[in-house]
Design a protein around this motif. Structure first.
Motif, PDB file in Angstrom:
ATOM      1  N   ARG A 197      59.853  11.774  28.923  1.00  0.00           N
ATOM      2  CA  ARG A 197      59.461  11.538  27.315  1.00  0.00           C
ATOM      3  C   ARG A 197      60.147  12.238  26.337  1.00  0.00           C
ATOM      4  NH1 ARG A 197      54.325  12.507  29.526  1.00  0.00           N
ATOM      5  NH2 ARG A 197      54.297  14.425  28.398  1.00  0.00           N
ATOM      6  N   ALA A 198      60.666  13.593  26.573  1.00  0.00           N
ATOM      7  CA  ALA A 198      61.191  14.451  25.702  1.00  0.00           C
ATOM      8  C   ALA A 198      62.820  14.235  25.622  1.00  0.00           C
ATOM      9  CB  ALA A 198      61.170  15.882  25.990  1.00  0.00           C
ATOM     10  N   PHE A 199      63.389  14.143  26.785  1.00  0.00           N
ATOM     11  CA  PHE A 199      64.899  13.882  27.060  1.00  0.00           C
ATOM     12  C   PHE A 199      65.497  12.711  27.439  1.00  0.00           C
ATOM     13  CE2 PHE A 199      63.591  18.457  28.286  1.00  0.00           C
ATOM     14  CZ  PHE A 199      63.323  19.080  26.980  1.00  0.00           C
ATOM     15  N   GLY A 200      64.492  11.806  28.226  1.00  0.00           N
ATOM     16  CA  GLY A 200      65.080  10.542  28.433  1.00  0.00           C
ATOM     17  C   GLY A 200      65.223  10.757  29.867  1.00  0.00           C
ATOM     18  N   PRO A 201      65.455   9.568  30.649  1.00  0.00           N
ATOM     19  CA  PRO A 201      65.418   9.571  32.000  1.00  0.00           C
ATOM     20  C   PRO A 201      66.905   9.997  32.385  1.00  0.00           C
ATOM     21  CG  PRO A 201      65.404   7.063  31.195  1.00  0.00           C
ATOM     22  CD  PRO A 201      65.281   7.954  30.026  1.00  0.00           C
ATOM     23  N   GLN A 202      66.930  11.143  33.284  1.00  0.00           N
ATOM     24  CA  GLN A 202      68.262  11.680  33.502  1.00  0.00           C
ATOM     25  C   GLN A 202      67.947  12.733  34.784  1.00  0.00           C
ATOM     26  OE1 GLN A 202      70.179  14.306  30.586  1.00  0.00           O
ATOM     27  NE2 GLN A 202      68.438  13.649  29.316  1.00  0.00           N
ATOM     28  N   PRO A 203      68.954  13.063  35.354  1.00  0.00           N
ATOM     29  CA  PRO A 203      68.679  14.094  36.528  1.00  0.00           C
ATOM     30  C   PRO A 203      68.130  15.272  35.907  1.00  0.00           C
ATOM     31  CG  PRO A 203      70.897  13.087  36.436  1.00  0.00           C
ATOM     32  CD  PRO A 203      70.309  12.758  35.187  1.00  0.00           C
ATOM     33  N   ILE A 204      67.320  15.817  36.901  1.00  0.00           N
ATOM     34  CA  ILE A 204      66.686  17.199  36.555  1.00  0.00           C
ATOM     35  C   ILE A 204      66.908  18.204  37.510  1.00  0.00           C
ATOM     36  CG2 ILE A 204      64.291  18.362  36.152  1.00  0.00           C
ATOM     37  CD1 ILE A 204      63.023  15.677  35.634  1.00  0.00           C
ATOM     38  N   LYS A 205      67.383  19.586  37.095  1.00  0.00           N
ATOM     39  CA  LYS A 205      67.806  20.774  38.125  1.00  0.00           C
ATOM     40  C   LYS A 205      66.631  21.687  38.015  1.00  0.00           C
ATOM     41  CE  LYS A 205      71.702  23.432  39.086  1.00  0.00           C
ATOM     42  NZ  LYS A 205      73.305  23.857  38.971  1.00  0.00           N
ATOM     43  N   ILE A 206      66.541  22.279  39.020  1.00  0.00           N
ATOM     44  CA  ILE A 206      65.470  23.527  39.262  1.00  0.00           C
ATOM     45  C   ILE A 206      66.347  24.290  40.014  1.00  0.00           C
ATOM     46  CG2 ILE A 206      63.482  21.986  38.640  1.00  0.00           C
ATOM     47  CD1 ILE A 206      62.963  22.389  42.050  1.00  0.00           C
ATOM     48  N   GLY A 207      66.163  25.661  39.715  1.00  0.00           N
ATOM     49  CA  GLY A 207      66.246  26.800  40.629  1.00  0.00           C
ATOM     50  C   GLY A 207      64.818  27.258  41.493  1.00  0.00           C
ATOM     51  N   ALA A 208      64.905  26.696  42.740  1.00  0.00           N
ATOM     52  CA  ALA A 208      63.467  26.538  43.575  1.00  0.00           C
ATOM     53  C   ALA A 208      63.702  28.024  44.325  1.00  0.00           C
ATOM     54  CB  ALA A 208      63.380  25.547  44.209  1.00  0.00           C
ATOM     55  N   GLN A 209      62.561  28.528  44.566  1.00  0.00           N
ATOM     56  CA  GLN A 209      62.452  29.402  45.568  1.00  0.00           C
ATOM     57  C   GLN A 209      62.291  28.800  47.129  1.00  0.00           C
ATOM     58  OE1 GLN A 209      58.593  32.097  45.176  1.00  0.00           O
ATOM     59  NE2 GLN A 209      59.702  32.947  43.053  1.00  0.00           N
ATOM     60  N   LEU A 210      63.009  29.161  48.021  1.00  0.00           N
ATOM     61  CA  LEU A 210      63.647  28.551  48.931  1.00  0.00           C
ATOM     62  C   LEU A 210      62.185  28.345  49.856  1.00  0.00           C
ATOM     63  CD1 LEU A 210      65.561  27.470  51.103  1.00  0.00           C
ATOM     64  CD2 LEU A 210      65.599  29.806  52.012  1.00  0.00           C
ATOM     65  N   TYR A 211      61.078  28.784  49.850  1.00  0.00           N
ATOM     66  CA  TYR A 211      59.947  28.406  50.670  1.00  0.00           C
ATOM     67  C   TYR A 211      59.240  27.385  49.990  1.00  0.00           C
ATOM     68  CZ  TYR A 211      56.318  30.149  47.652  1.00  0.00           C
ATOM     69  OH  TYR A 211      55.353  30.712  46.514  1.00  0.00           O
ATOM     70  N   LEU A 212      59.624  26.942  48.924  1.00  0.00           N
ATOM     71  CA  LEU A 212      59.024  25.840  48.410  1.00  0.00           C
ATOM     72  C   LEU A 212      59.801  24.391  48.273  1.00  0.00           C
ATOM     73  CD1 LEU A 212      57.530  27.513  45.230  1.00  0.00           C
ATOM     74  CD2 LEU A 212      55.977  26.290  47.057  1.00  0.00           C
ATOM     75  N   LYS A 213      60.985  24.586  49.160  1.00  0.00           N
ATOM     76  CA  LYS A 213      62.039  23.240  49.210  1.00  0.00           C
ATOM     77  C   LYS A 213      61.151  22.006  49.537  1.00  0.00           C
ATOM     78  CE  LYS A 213      65.874  21.872  51.940  1.00  0.00           C
ATOM     79  NZ  LYS A 213      66.597  22.029  53.017  1.00  0.00           N
ATOM     80  N   ALA A 214      60.480  22.111  50.599  1.00  0.00           N
ATOM     81  CA  ALA A 214      59.607  20.861  50.777  1.00  0.00           C
ATOM     82  C   ALA A 214      58.877  20.437  49.793  1.00  0.00           C
ATOM     83  CB  ALA A 214      58.824  21.110  52.266  1.00  0.00           C
ATOM     84  N   PHE A 215      58.124  21.309  49.140  1.00  0.00           N
ATOM     85  CA  PHE A 215      57.124  20.884  47.912  1.00  0.00           C
ATOM     86  C   PHE A 215      57.995  19.892  46.961  1.00  0.00           C
ATOM     87  CE2 PHE A 215      55.687  21.932  43.678  1.00  0.00           C
ATOM     88  CZ  PHE A 215      54.499  21.427  43.970  1.00  0.00           C
ATOM     89  N   TYR A 216      59.093  20.667  46.508  1.00  0.00           N
ATOM     90  CA  TYR A 216      59.986  20.129  45.658  1.00  0.00           C
ATOM     91  C   TYR A 216      60.564  18.631  46.170  1.00  0.00           C
ATOM     92  CZ  TYR A 216      59.098  23.806  42.646  1.00  0.00           C
ATOM     93  OH  TYR A 216      58.635  24.814  41.886  1.00  0.00           O
ATOM     94  N   GLU A 217      61.040  18.548  47.384  1.00  0.00           N
ATOM     95  CA  GLU A 217      61.412  17.580  48.023  1.00  0.00           C
ATOM     96  C   GLU A 217      60.631  16.170  47.697  1.00  0.00           C
ATOM     97  OE1 GLU A 217      64.679  19.187  51.294  1.00  0.00           O
ATOM     98  OE2 GLU A 217      62.647  18.995  52.079  1.00  0.00           O
ATOM     99  N   SER A 218      59.329  16.659  47.853  1.00  0.00           N
ATOM    100  CA  SER A 218      58.439  15.359  47.684  1.00  0.00           C
ATOM    101  C   SER A 218      58.519  14.730  46.302  1.00  0.00           C
ATOM    102  CB  SER A 218      56.997  16.184  48.038  1.00  0.00           C
ATOM    103  OG  SER A 218      56.489  16.867  46.916  1.00  0.00           O
ATOM    104  N   PHE A 219      58.950  15.611  45.277  1.00  0.00           N
ATOM    105  CA  PHE A 219      59.169  14.852  44.037  1.00  0.00           C
ATOM    106  C   PHE A 219      60.512  14.341  44.006  1.00  0.00           C
ATOM    107  CE2 PHE A 219      55.883  18.184  43.808  1.00  0.00           C
ATOM    108  CZ  PHE A 219      54.825  17.480  43.214  1.00  0.00           C
ATOM    109  N   GLY A 220      61.138  14.403  44.940  1.00  0.00           N
ATOM    110  CA  GLY A 220      62.733  13.679  44.856  1.00  0.00           C
ATOM    111  C   GLY A 220      63.858  14.647  44.715  1.00  0.00           C
ATOM    112  N   PHE A 221      63.641  16.072  44.694  1.00  0.00           N
ATOM    113  CA  PHE A 221      64.549  16.946  44.381  1.00  0.00           C
ATOM    114  C   PHE A 221      65.323  17.105  45.987  1.00  0.00           C
ATOM    115  CE2 PHE A 221      61.662  17.928  41.056  1.00  0.00           C
ATOM    116  CZ  PHE A 221      62.701  18.196  40.088  1.00  0.00           C
TER     117      PHE A 221
END
Length: 149
Positions: free
Chosen positions: A105-129
Motif C-alpha cells: 500500500r505504501a510503496f507499491g508492489p515490488q520486491p521486499i528484502k529482510i535481514g532474517a535471523q537464520l532460525y526463522l528461515k522457514a517462517f519467512y519462506e512461508s511468505f515467499g521470501f
C-alpha cells in the motif's frame, strides 16, 4: 486474537507509542536475546511504523518498514517483533501479512528484502521470501538476507 493495526511515519508517533515500541524492541532484542546492540540506530526517523495493539491498547506486535533506498536498495521490513505475552497465537503470521500488505500500500508492489535471523528461515519462506547469499553474523546472531519477489 484481533488487533488494531496502525501504520505511522515517525513524526506522527505519540510519545506513548514511541515508548511502547522502543520498550518492546528492547525487551526482545536486547534482554530476551541477550544481545547488547544499538537498537536506536537513527533509522526510525525514515521508517513507517506498523503497530498492532490489543483492545486495551497494549502493543502486541510491531515492525518498521522502509521504502527502497532507505535501508536497502529494495523495500524492506525490519524489527519484526511479537510481545512474549502474545506468542504461540499465530500473531507472528498476522504481523507478516500486515507488514507485506502495508509495504504494498505504501510503496507499491515490488520486491521486499529482510535481514532474517537464520532460525526463522522457514517462517519467512512461508511468505515467499527466499535466501539471498550466505549466512552472516550480526551482533553475534546468525542472519541471512531474504528477498520476496
Amino acid at each position: 486474537m484481533k488487533l488494531n493495526w496502525t501504520l505511522k511515519p515517525y513524526p506522527t508517533l505519540s510519545l506513548e507509542e514511541l515508548y511502547a515500541l522502543l520498550r518492546l524492541r528492547s525487551e526482545v532484542f536486547v534482554v530476551e536475546q541477550t544481545c547488547a546492540f544499538q537498537d536506536i540506530d537513527g533509522q526510525d526517523q525514515t521508517a513507517l511504523h506498523l503497530l498492532g495493539r490489543t483492545e486495551t491498547g497494549e502493543l502486541a506486535a510491531y515492525t518498521r518498514l522502509f521504502d527502497a533506498g532507505d535501508c536497502y536498495a529494495q523495500v524492506s521490513i525490519g524489527r519484526v517483533v511479537v510481545s512474549p505475552a502474545y506468542r504461540r497465537s499465530g500473531l507472528g503470521q498476522e504481523l507478516m501479512h500486515q507488514s507485506i500488505n502495508a509495504c504494498e500500500r505504501a510503496f507499491g508492489p515490488q520486491p521486499i528484502k529482510i535481514g532474517a535471523q537464520l532460525y526463522l528461515k522457514a517462517f519467512y519462506e512461508s511468505f515467499g521470501f527466499a535466501q539471498q547469499g550466505d549466512v552472516y553474523l550480526e551482533d553475534g546472531i546468525e542472519h541471512i538476507y531474504m528477498l520476496r519477489p
